[in-house]
Write a protein that holds these residues in place. Structure first.
Motif, mmCIF file in Angstrom:
data_model
loop_
_atom_site.group_PDB
_atom_site.id
_atom_site.type_symbol
_atom_site.label_atom_id
_atom_site.label_comp_id
_atom_site.label_asym_id
_atom_site.label_seq_id
_atom_site.Cartn_x
_atom_site.Cartn_y
_atom_site.Cartn_z
ATOM 1 N N ARG A 1 -48.900 46.052 -28.355
ATOM 2 C CA ARG A 1 -48.924 46.629 -27.008
ATOM 3 C C ARG A 1 -47.717 47.776 -27.258
ATOM 4 O O ARG A 1 -47.830 48.584 -26.556
ATOM 5 N N ASP A 2 -46.337 47.219 -27.563
ATOM 6 C CA ASP A 2 -45.557 48.005 -27.144
ATOM 7 C C ASP A 2 -45.405 49.165 -28.175
ATOM 8 O O ASP A 2 -44.963 50.372 -27.859
ATOM 9 N N SER A 3 -46.046 49.040 -29.255
ATOM 10 C CA SER A 3 -46.074 50.039 -30.314
ATOM 11 C C SER A 3 -46.953 51.246 -29.626
ATOM 12 O O SER A 3 -46.749 52.330 -29.526
ATOM 13 N N ASP A 4 -48.068 50.801 -29.314
ATOM 14 C CA ASP A 4 -49.129 51.609 -28.577
ATOM 15 C C ASP A 4 -48.297 52.462 -27.405
ATOM 16 O O ASP A 4 -48.522 53.665 -27.383
ATOM 17 N N ARG A 5 -47.471 51.709 -26.493
ATOM 18 C CA ARG A 5 -46.785 52.561 -25.696
ATOM 19 C C ARG A 5 -45.983 53.366 -26.180
ATOM 20 O O ARG A 5 -45.681 54.472 -25.395
ATOM 21 N N ILE A 6 -45.092 53.043 -26.821
ATOM 22 C CA ILE A 6 -43.979 54.208 -27.466
ATOM 23 C C ILE A 6 -44.931 55.327 -28.320
ATOM 24 O O ILE A 6 -44.346 56.364 -28.127
ATOM 25 N N LEU A 7 -45.838 55.074 -29.089
ATOM 26 C CA LEU A 7 -46.511 56.207 -29.315
ATOM 27 C C LEU A 7 -46.960 57.187 -28.294
ATOM 28 O O LEU A 7 -47.091 58.387 -28.317
ATOM 29 N N GLY A 8 -47.483 56.503 -27.009
ATOM 30 C CA GLY A 8 -47.754 57.464 -25.916
ATOM 31 C C GLY A 8 -46.461 58.437 -25.589
ATOM 32 O O GLY A 8 -46.757 59.564 -25.108
ATOM 33 N N VAL A 9 -45.550 57.508 -25.409
ATOM 34 C CA VAL A 9 -44.218 58.225 -25.061
ATOM 35 C C VAL A 9 -44.142 59.322 -25.796
ATOM 36 O O VAL A 9 -43.642 60.277 -25.586
ATOM 37 N N LEU A 10 -43.971 59.063 -27.312
ATOM 38 C CA LEU A 10 -43.790 60.002 -28.097
ATOM 39 C C LEU A 10 -44.756 61.317 -28.284
ATOM 40 O O LEU A 10 -44.234 62.427 -28.466
ATOM 41 N N ALA A 11 -46.002 60.905 -27.911
ATOM 42 C CA ALA A 11 -46.939 62.151 -27.614
ATOM 43 C C ALA A 11 -47.013 62.838 -26.486
ATOM 44 O O ALA A 11 -47.093 64.201 -26.445
ATOM 45 N N SER A 12 -46.321 62.409 -25.465
ATOM 46 C CA SER A 12 -46.542 63.073 -24.063
ATOM 47 C C SER A 12 -45.224 63.144 -23.602
ATOM 48 O O SER A 12 -44.968 64.150 -22.743
ATOM 49 N N ARG A 13 -44.293 62.274 -23.688
ATOM 50 C CA ARG A 13 -43.012 62.451 -22.628
ATOM 51 C C ARG A 13 -41.743 62.684 -23.445
ATOM 52 O O ARG A 13 -40.558 62.422 -22.661
#
Length: 122
Positions: free
Chosen positions: A1-13
Motif C-alpha cells: 500500500r505504501d509503495s502504491d501511494r509513493i508511486l502515485g506521488v512520483l507520478a503526479s505530485r
C-alpha cells in the motif's frame, strides 16, 4: 500500500511531475521476502505485488539475519558475499546497470533429510 501511494506521488505530485519533466524510472525492489511465508499464504507472491504495482521487477531481497548483523556492524550487507541478501542486492545492482541476471530467492529452500533430523544440533 505504501509503495502504491509513493508511486502515485512520483507520478503526479513530485517536482519532476509538476514541471512536466521525464518521469522517474519506476522499478520494484521487494525486500524481506520469505518464500516459506508465501507458501503458507502469509505473504503476497512476487507476481501478486507486480500485478498490484504494475512496475518492472528489479530484485527480490530475501529475509536474512545477515541484514541485521551488517546493519549493527555498520557494514553494507552487499559486502557479505556469502549471504543470500548480499547476493540479491548484488544481483539487483547488476540488473539496474543493464546486466541480464535471472531472479533468485523466489522459491522456499527445501530442507534435506539430514538438516531436518539435525536441525538444532550444530
Amino acid at each position: 500500500r505504501d509503495s502504491d501511494r509513493i508511486l502515485g506521488v512520483l507520478a503526479s505530485r513530485s517536482q519532476r511531475a509538476e514541471q512536466g519533466r521525464t518521469p522517474v524510472k519506476e522499478q520494484l525492489l521487494l525486500t524481506r521476502y520469505d518464500a516459506g511465508r508465501v507458501e503458507r499464504g502469509e505473504m503476497l507472491k512476487v507476481e501478486d505485488v507486480q500485478d498490484i504495482l504494475a512496475i518492472p521487477l528489479l530484485g527480490i531481497i530475501p529475509e536474512s539475519q545477515s541484514v541485521l548483523s551488517a546493519s549493527n556492524q555498520g557494514v553494507p550487507v552487499i559486502l557479505e558475499e556469502e549471504s543470500t541478501a548480499g547476493k540479491a542486492y548484488s544481483d539487483a545492482v547488476g540488473r539496474f546497470l543493464g546486466e541480464d541476471i535471472s531472479h533468485r530467492f523466489m522459491v522456499a529452500e527445501k530442507k534435506g533429510l539430514f538438516s531436518r533430523l539435525f536441525r538444532g544440533a550444530a
